[in-house]
Design a protein around this motif. Structure first.
Motif, PDB file in Angstrom:
ATOM      1  N   VAL A 211      -2.570   3.833  -4.910  1.00 34.25           N
ATOM      2  CA  VAL A 211      -4.003   4.117  -5.005  1.00 34.25           C
ATOM      3  C   VAL A 211      -4.684   3.196  -5.992  1.00 34.25           C
ATOM      4  O   VAL A 211      -4.073   2.573  -6.807  1.00 34.25           O
ATOM      5  CB  VAL A 211      -4.277   5.592  -5.393  1.00 34.25           C
ATOM      6  CG1 VAL A 211      -3.822   6.500  -4.290  1.00 34.25           C
ATOM      7  CG2 VAL A 211      -3.597   5.957  -6.687  1.00 34.25           C
TER       8      VAL A 211
ATOM      9  N   TYR B 165       5.557   6.945  -1.271  1.00 35.78           N
ATOM     10  CA  TYR B 165       4.394   6.997  -2.133  1.00 35.78           C
ATOM     11  C   TYR B 165       3.277   6.129  -1.568  1.00 35.78           C
ATOM     12  O   TYR B 165       3.534   5.054  -1.035  1.00 35.78           O
ATOM     13  CB  TYR B 165       4.730   6.424  -3.532  1.00 35.78           C
ATOM     14  CG  TYR B 165       5.805   7.153  -4.263  1.00 35.78           C
ATOM     15  CD1 TYR B 165       5.506   8.207  -5.115  1.00 35.78           C
ATOM     16  CD2 TYR B 165       7.136   6.772  -4.142  1.00 35.78           C
ATOM     17  CE1 TYR B 165       6.499   8.871  -5.818  1.00 35.78           C
ATOM     18  CE2 TYR B 165       8.138   7.435  -4.837  1.00 35.78           C
ATOM     19  CZ  TYR B 165       7.812   8.469  -5.676  1.00 35.78           C
ATOM     20  OH  TYR B 165       8.796   9.120  -6.355  1.00 35.78           O
ATOM     21  N   SER B 166       2.037   6.575  -1.741  1.00 38.81           N
ATOM     22  CA  SER B 166       0.865   5.765  -1.437  1.00 38.81           C
ATOM     23  C   SER B 166       0.410   5.082  -2.719  1.00 38.81           C
ATOM     24  O   SER B 166       0.430   5.693  -3.792  1.00 38.81           O
ATOM     25  CB  SER B 166      -0.291   6.634  -0.951  1.00 38.81           C
ATOM     26  OG  SER B 166       0.006   7.187   0.299  1.00 38.81           O
TER      27      SER B 166
ATOM     28  N   SER C  32       1.668   0.058   4.762  1.00 37.52           N
ATOM     29  CA  SER C  32       1.090   1.374   5.053  1.00 37.52           C
ATOM     30  C   SER C  32       2.162   2.454   4.976  1.00 37.52           C
ATOM     31  O   SER C  32       3.358   2.177   5.148  1.00 37.52           O
ATOM     32  CB  SER C  32       0.457   1.394   6.451  1.00 37.52           C
ATOM     33  OG  SER C  32       1.468   1.337   7.446  1.00 37.52           O
ATOM     34  N   VAL C  33       1.722   3.677   4.745  1.00 41.18           N
ATOM     35  CA  VAL C  33       2.624   4.835   4.743  1.00 41.18           C
ATOM     36  C   VAL C  33       3.241   5.004   6.128  1.00 41.18           C
ATOM     37  O   VAL C  33       4.425   5.321   6.254  1.00 41.18           O
ATOM     38  CB  VAL C  33       1.863   6.111   4.307  1.00 41.18           C
ATOM     39  CG1 VAL C  33       2.678   7.364   4.583  1.00 41.18           C
ATOM     40  CG2 VAL C  33       1.496   6.028   2.833  1.00 41.18           C
ATOM     41  N   GLU C  34       2.460   4.771   7.164  1.00 33.27           N
ATOM     42  CA  GLU C  34       2.952   4.926   8.538  1.00 33.27           C
ATOM     43  C   GLU C  34       4.132   3.993   8.811  1.00 33.27           C
ATOM     44  O   GLU C  34       5.118   4.401   9.437  1.00 33.27           O
ATOM     45  CB  GLU C  34       1.821   4.659   9.551  1.00 33.27           C
ATOM     46  CG  GLU C  34       0.709   5.693   9.501  1.00 33.27           C
ATOM     47  CD  GLU C  34      -0.238   5.530   8.307  1.00 33.27           C
ATOM     48  OE1 GLU C  34      -0.836   6.541   7.910  1.00 33.27           O
ATOM     49  OE2 GLU C  34      -0.355   4.420   7.762  1.00 33.27           O
TER      50      GLU C  34
ATOM     51  N   SER D  50       0.814  -1.216   0.000  1.00 33.26           N
ATOM     52  CA  SER D  50       0.000   0.000   0.000  1.00 33.26           C
ATOM     53  C   SER D  50       0.846   1.263   0.000  1.00 33.26           C
ATOM     54  O   SER D  50       0.318   2.360  -0.127  1.00 33.26           O
ATOM     55  CB  SER D  50      -0.910   0.016   1.234  1.00 33.26           C
ATOM     56  OG  SER D  50      -1.823  -1.047   1.165  1.00 33.26           O
ATOM     57  N   ALA D  51       2.178   1.099   0.168  1.00 30.30           N
ATOM     58  CA  ALA D  51       3.083   2.250   0.186  1.00 30.30           C
ATOM     59  C   ALA D  51       4.471   1.807  -0.250  1.00 30.30           C
ATOM     60  O   ALA D  51       4.874   0.666  -0.006  1.00 30.30           O
ATOM     61  CB  ALA D  51       3.153   2.855   1.584  1.00 30.30           C
ATOM     62  N   TYR D  52       5.171   2.726  -0.895  1.00 30.47           N
ATOM     63  CA  TYR D  52       6.561   2.487  -1.275  1.00 30.47           C
ATOM     64  C   TYR D  52       7.449   3.556  -0.662  1.00 30.47           C
ATOM     65  O   TYR D  52       7.103   4.742  -0.668  1.00 30.47           O
ATOM     66  CB  TYR D  52       6.740   2.510  -2.796  1.00 30.47           C
ATOM     67  CG  TYR D  52       6.198   1.295  -3.485  1.00 30.47           C
ATOM     68  CD1 TYR D  52       6.925   0.113  -3.524  1.00 30.47           C
ATOM     69  CD2 TYR D  52       4.945   1.317  -4.087  1.00 30.47           C
ATOM     70  CE1 TYR D  52       6.431  -1.011  -4.155  1.00 30.47           C
ATOM     71  CE2 TYR D  52       4.438   0.201  -4.722  1.00 30.47           C
ATOM     72  CZ  TYR D  52       5.187  -0.957  -4.752  1.00 30.47           C
ATOM     73  OH  TYR D  52       4.681  -2.067  -5.372  1.00 30.47           O
TER      74      TYR D  52
ATOM     75  N   LYS E  78       7.251   5.270   6.964  1.00 28.87           N
ATOM     76  CA  LYS E  78       7.861   6.385   7.698  1.00 28.87           C
ATOM     77  C   LYS E  78       8.587   5.885   8.945  1.00 28.87           C
ATOM     78  O   LYS E  78       9.684   6.346   9.265  1.00 28.87           O
ATOM     79  CB  LYS E  78       6.792   7.406   8.103  1.00 28.87           C
ATOM     80  CG  LYS E  78       6.242   8.201   6.950  1.00 28.87           C
ATOM     81  CD  LYS E  78       5.158   9.159   7.423  1.00 28.87           C
ATOM     82  CE  LYS E  78       4.568   9.936   6.274  1.00 28.87           C
ATOM     83  NZ  LYS E  78       3.461  10.810   6.722  1.00 28.87           N
TER      84      LYS E  78
END
Length: 96
Positions: free
Chosen positions: A96, A93-94, A59-61, A4-6, A64
């Motif tokens: 989508v 990146y998210s 996830s983006v979280e 869901s995130a890179y 990070k």
């Protein structure tokens, strides 16, 4: 689980320093996948002008959070820093 995130880290690394950078990638790839929360994939991408490490997360979280992790701060960052010709470009990146 789906990516869901890179987290993309782009580094300028001279040809003579690429074997040392590849060693850091290889040394920490599996520990990253085994121990970092939400880590799903990790790929090394090479071009003449730069080197990228593309990390896939759930996830983006979690992407990070990896940047603040002990593994990244104390091992990966320390191992790669001597190979850089310039500061790396870090992007998240998210999907989508």
């Amino acid at each position: 689980m789906k990516v869901s995130a890179y987290l993309e880290i782009t580094m300028k690394i001279a040809e003579e320093n690429r074997p040392a950078a590849a060693k850091v990638y290889n040394d920490y790839r599996q520990p990253f996948l085994d121990t970092i929360k939400g880590a799903l994939t990790k790929d090394l991408l090479l071009r003449d002008e730069d080197v990228q490490v593309l990390h896939g997360f759930d996830s983006v979280e979690n992407a990070k959070a990896y940047l603040d992790s002990k593994m990244f701060q104390d091992d990966v960052f320390v191992g790669l820093k001597p190979t850089w010709s310039a500061e790396p470009d870090v992007k998240i990146y998210s999907v989508v």
